[in-house]
Design a protein around this motif. Structure first.
Motif, PDB file in Angstrom:
ATOM      1  N   ALA A 224     -43.090  24.876  27.687  1.00  0.00           N
ATOM      2  CA  ALA A 224     -43.192  25.550  28.987  1.00  0.00           C
ATOM      3  C   ALA A 224     -41.849  25.611  29.696  1.00  0.00           C
ATOM      4  CB  ALA A 224     -44.217  24.833  29.861  1.00  0.00           C
ATOM      5  N   TRP A 225     -41.098  24.506  29.676  1.00  0.00           N
ATOM      6  CA  TRP A 225     -39.790  24.498  30.344  1.00  0.00           C
ATOM      7  C   TRP A 225     -38.862  25.538  29.736  1.00  0.00           C
ATOM      8  CZ3 TRP A 225     -36.921  22.142  34.192  1.00  0.00           C
ATOM      9  CH2 TRP A 225     -37.620  21.247  35.012  1.00  0.00           C
ATOM     10  N   LEU A 226     -38.827  25.603  28.417  1.00  0.00           N
ATOM     11  CA  LEU A 226     -37.924  26.564  27.771  1.00  0.00           C
ATOM     12  C   LEU A 226     -38.360  27.998  28.040  1.00  0.00           C
ATOM     13  CD1 LEU A 226     -37.284  24.755  24.364  1.00  0.00           C
ATOM     14  CD2 LEU A 226     -35.735  24.943  26.323  1.00  0.00           C
ATOM     15  N   LEU A 227     -39.659  28.243  28.029  1.00  0.00           N
ATOM     16  CA  LEU A 227     -40.152  29.588  28.328  1.00  0.00           C
ATOM     17  C   LEU A 227     -39.775  30.004  29.744  1.00  0.00           C
ATOM     18  CD1 LEU A 227     -43.724  29.543  26.731  1.00  0.00           C
ATOM     19  CD2 LEU A 227     -41.804  30.997  26.047  1.00  0.00           C
ATOM     20  N   ILE A 228     -39.993  29.103  30.698  1.00  0.00           N
ATOM     21  CA  ILE A 228     -39.757  29.456  32.105  1.00  0.00           C
ATOM     22  C   ILE A 228     -38.272  29.595  32.411  1.00  0.00           C
ATOM     23  CG2 ILE A 228     -39.911  28.511  34.445  1.00  0.00           C
ATOM     24  CD1 ILE A 228     -42.718  27.637  33.817  1.00  0.00           C
ATOM     25  N   THR A 229     -37.454  28.645  31.940  1.00  0.00           N
ATOM     26  CA  THR A 229     -36.024  28.705  32.266  1.00  0.00           C
ATOM     27  C   THR A 229     -35.340  29.904  31.627  1.00  0.00           C
ATOM     28  OG1 THR A 229     -35.576  27.180  30.431  1.00  0.00           O
ATOM     29  CG2 THR A 229     -35.757  26.234  32.637  1.00  0.00           C
ATOM     30  N   ASN A 230     -35.878  30.389  30.515  1.00  0.00           N
ATOM     31  CA  ASN A 230     -35.277  31.554  29.868  1.00  0.00           C
ATOM     32  C   ASN A 230     -35.880  32.871  30.325  1.00  0.00           C
ATOM     33  OD1 ASN A 230     -33.306  30.352  28.100  1.00  0.00           O
ATOM     34  ND2 ASN A 230     -34.989  29.551  26.892  1.00  0.00           N
ATOM     35  N   SER A 231     -37.078  32.832  30.941  1.00  0.00           N
ATOM     36  CA  SER A 231     -37.757  34.069  31.333  1.00  0.00           C
ATOM     37  C   SER A 231     -37.573  34.419  32.796  1.00  0.00           C
ATOM     38  CB  SER A 231     -39.256  33.956  31.032  1.00  0.00           C
ATOM     39  OG  SER A 231     -39.493  33.752  29.668  1.00  0.00           O
ATOM     40  N   LEU A 232     -37.692  33.425  33.690  1.00  0.00           N
ATOM     41  CA  LEU A 232     -37.706  33.733  35.113  1.00  0.00           C
ATOM     42  C   LEU A 232     -36.429  34.389  35.620  1.00  0.00           C
ATOM     43  CD1 LEU A 232     -39.629  30.771  36.760  1.00  0.00           C
ATOM     44  CD2 LEU A 232     -40.462  32.993  36.013  1.00  0.00           C
ATOM     45  N   PRO A 233     -35.225  33.987  35.149  1.00  0.00           N
ATOM     46  CA  PRO A 233     -34.026  34.668  35.664  1.00  0.00           C
ATOM     47  C   PRO A 233     -33.991  36.161  35.364  1.00  0.00           C
ATOM     48  CG  PRO A 233     -33.435  32.612  34.584  1.00  0.00           C
ATOM     49  CD  PRO A 233     -34.872  32.862  34.273  1.00  0.00           C
ATOM     50  N   ARG A 234     -34.800  36.618  34.425  1.00  0.00           N
ATOM     51  CA  ARG A 234     -34.799  38.039  34.055  1.00  0.00           C
ATOM     52  C   ARG A 234     -35.867  38.838  34.786  1.00  0.00           C
ATOM     53  NH1 ARG A 234     -34.126  35.169  29.076  1.00  0.00           N
ATOM     54  NH2 ARG A 234     -32.119  35.592  28.114  1.00  0.00           N
ATOM     55  N   LEU A 235     -36.659  38.186  35.637  1.00  0.00           N
ATOM     56  CA  LEU A 235     -37.742  38.863  36.339  1.00  0.00           C
ATOM     57  C   LEU A 235     -37.386  39.086  37.807  1.00  0.00           C
ATOM     58  CD1 LEU A 235     -40.860  36.928  34.995  1.00  0.00           C
ATOM     59  CD2 LEU A 235     -40.068  39.181  34.302  1.00  0.00           C
ATOM     60  N   PRO A 236     -37.930  40.137  38.440  1.00  0.00           N
ATOM     61  CA  PRO A 236     -37.747  40.321  39.886  1.00  0.00           C
ATOM     62  C   PRO A 236     -38.346  39.150  40.649  1.00  0.00           C
ATOM     63  CG  PRO A 236     -38.655  42.299  38.862  1.00  0.00           C
ATOM     64  CD  PRO A 236     -38.702  41.223  37.823  1.00  0.00           C
ATOM     65  N   ALA A 237     -37.779  38.855  41.821  1.00  0.00           N
ATOM     66  CA  ALA A 237     -38.211  37.687  42.592  1.00  0.00           C
ATOM     67  C   ALA A 237     -39.680  37.768  42.967  1.00  0.00           C
ATOM     68  CB  ALA A 237     -37.350  37.559  43.849  1.00  0.00           C
ATOM     69  N   ALA A 238     -40.162  38.945  43.363  1.00  0.00           N
ATOM     70  CA  ALA A 238     -41.562  39.074  43.768  1.00  0.00           C
ATOM     71  C   ALA A 238     -42.489  38.769  42.604  1.00  0.00           C
ATOM     72  CB  ALA A 238     -41.822  40.481  44.295  1.00  0.00           C
ATOM     73  N   LEU A 239     -42.151  39.235  41.418  1.00  0.00           N
ATOM     74  CA  LEU A 239     -42.965  38.977  40.249  1.00  0.00           C
ATOM     75  C   LEU A 239     -42.897  37.514  39.840  1.00  0.00           C
ATOM     76  CD1 LEU A 239     -44.781  40.378  38.227  1.00  0.00           C
ATOM     77  CD2 LEU A 239     -42.778  40.861  36.816  1.00  0.00           C
ATOM     78  N   THR A 240     -41.730  36.915  40.018  1.00  0.00           N
ATOM     79  CA  THR A 240     -41.568  35.496  39.697  1.00  0.00           C
ATOM     80  C   THR A 240     -42.517  34.634  40.504  1.00  0.00           C
ATOM     81  OG1 THR A 240     -39.247  35.732  39.074  1.00  0.00           O
ATOM     82  CG2 THR A 240     -39.956  33.563  39.798  1.00  0.00           C
ATOM     83  N   SER A 241     -42.578  34.875  41.812  1.00  0.00           N
ATOM     84  CA  SER A 241     -43.433  34.054  42.660  1.00  0.00           C
ATOM     85  C   SER A 241     -44.901  34.256  42.314  1.00  0.00           C
ATOM     86  CB  SER A 241     -43.194  34.365  44.134  1.00  0.00           C
ATOM     87  OG  SER A 241     -43.043  35.733  44.335  1.00  0.00           O
ATOM     88  N   ALA A 242     -45.286  35.474  41.974  1.00  0.00           N
ATOM     89  CA  ALA A 242     -46.673  35.717  41.595  1.00  0.00           C
ATOM     90  C   ALA A 242     -47.023  34.982  40.301  1.00  0.00           C
ATOM     91  CB  ALA A 242     -46.911  37.210  41.431  1.00  0.00           C
ATOM     92  N   VAL A 243     -46.090  34.967  39.345  1.00  0.00           N
ATOM     93  CA  VAL A 243     -46.329  34.276  38.080  1.00  0.00           C
ATOM     94  C   VAL A 243     -46.461  32.778  38.303  1.00  0.00           C
ATOM     95  CG1 VAL A 243     -45.245  33.641  35.888  1.00  0.00           C
ATOM     96  CG2 VAL A 243     -45.276  36.027  36.610  1.00  0.00           C
ATOM     97  N   LEU A 244     -45.598  32.217  39.133  1.00  0.00           N
ATOM     98  CA  LEU A 244     -45.627  30.773  39.355  1.00  0.00           C
ATOM     99  C   LEU A 244     -46.900  30.317  40.069  1.00  0.00           C
ATOM    100  CD1 LEU A 244     -41.914  29.976  40.250  1.00  0.00           C
ATOM    101  CD2 LEU A 244     -43.117  29.615  38.094  1.00  0.00           C
TER     102      LEU A 244
END
Length: 304
Positions: A224-244
């Motif tokens: 999970a840590w590797l997925l999130i740290t490598n994926s979230l920087p590439r997503l828009p902020a609004a989408l990031t918060s919805a995913v989290l």
């Protein structure tokens, strides 16, 4: 998007696996980190063959961040025992506010207006989860669980700031594998010290407790840590918060399904307020900025 969503769903199971193991706070946190070390170490060695090794300052910073992570994990695990797996995970999302507060205090990074607007809702939400004003709440001691969860969030916020400070500069030649490995080393040592200091060694039967904790290590601490740290920087902020938000919602749902955790209506209202606060704090400002930019662009087009 799929990577970030998968990481959030995996982390949603963390509190469930801690509770399923039956281990007390310090051993659960210690073995979670210890079992992750061989895999992260192998990935770190592989990463060093293609990229520069993390400098000494980065390693020391990651170890210090890991000690803060140990404090967070132990306190958060204690909160699970007092207020349940689902509500403890919701309380962990207070770090959204606390990271901004610490960054403002230590790094002079002024928080956004949307984040400041979210503070009252999240504070009221925590009060409701803790059982203020209600005689019928879920949890052995929801007030103490809320306290442990809030203090754990402070430690986690400090961890994020220190960890970010030690990360290599963003770019195609860098990722989070090496810093994550060294942070996990620090967290393992920190959990061991906390176990000795608090004399908390209650593990229960080695099997299946160690099996559940090994699964926790491989799923949440590694994948999970590797997925999130490598994926979230590439997503828009609004989408990031919805995913989290998938993480706390999923934890509450799993707690109800697997352990019959049924928070009171007031506590569920508190959950809703905390999650709305997270969404407002992390998504509103980028959306407003985009709207203002779009409005200026249209005005300039009309003027032209």
């Amino acid at each position: 998007m799929l990577g970030a969503l998968a990481g959030a769903l995996i982390i949603a199971t963390s509190a469930i696996l801690v509770r399923q193991s039956g281990a007390s706070a310090a051993p659960a946190s210690f073995f979670r980190c210890l079992f992750a070390l061989p895999v992260l170490g192998a990935l770190s060695v592989r990463d060093r063959r293609r990229r520069p090794a993390l400098p000494a300052r980065g390693r020391w910073t990651a170890w210090a961040a890991g000690v803060l992570l140990a404090v967070d994990l132990v306190l958060w695990s204690r909160a699970i025992g007092y207020v349940g797996a689902g509500l403890a995970t919701v309380l962990a999302n207070l770090q959204v506010l606390l990271v901004a507060g610490l960054a403002w205090w230590l790094l002079d990074e002024r928080p956004s207006r949307s984040l400041l607007a979210a503070v009252p809702a999240m504070v009221v939400g925590v009060a409701l989860i803790s059982g203020v004003g209600s005689q019928h709440t879920y949890g052995a001691n929801p007030g103490l669980g809320a306290l442990f969860g809030a203090v754990a969030s402070v430690a986690y916020a400090a961890f994020l700031l220190v960890f970010r400070h030690g990360m290599p500069a963003p770019g195609p030649g860098n990722n989070a594998v090496q810093p994550l490995f060294h942070a996990t080393v620090g967290a393992t040592a920190g959990c061991a010290v906390l176990a000795l200091a608090t004399r908390d060694f209650a593990l229960g039967p080695a099997w299946p407790a160690l099996g559940w904790l090994a699964l926790l290590a491989m799923s949440s601490q590694v994948v999970a840590w590797l997925l999130i740290t490598n994926s979230l920087p590439r997503l828009p902020a609004a989408l990031t918060s919805a995913v989290l938000l998938v993480q706390p919602v999923g934890a509450v749902a799993l707690g109800a399904l697997l352990f019959a955790e049924h928070p009171s209506p007031g506590q569920l209202a508190g959950v809703a307020l905390v999650l709305v606060g997270v969404l407002v704090a992390t998504a509103a400002e980028p959306l407003l900025a985009r709207f203002r930019l779009l409005s200026r662009s249209r005005a300039m087009g009309r003027a032209g």
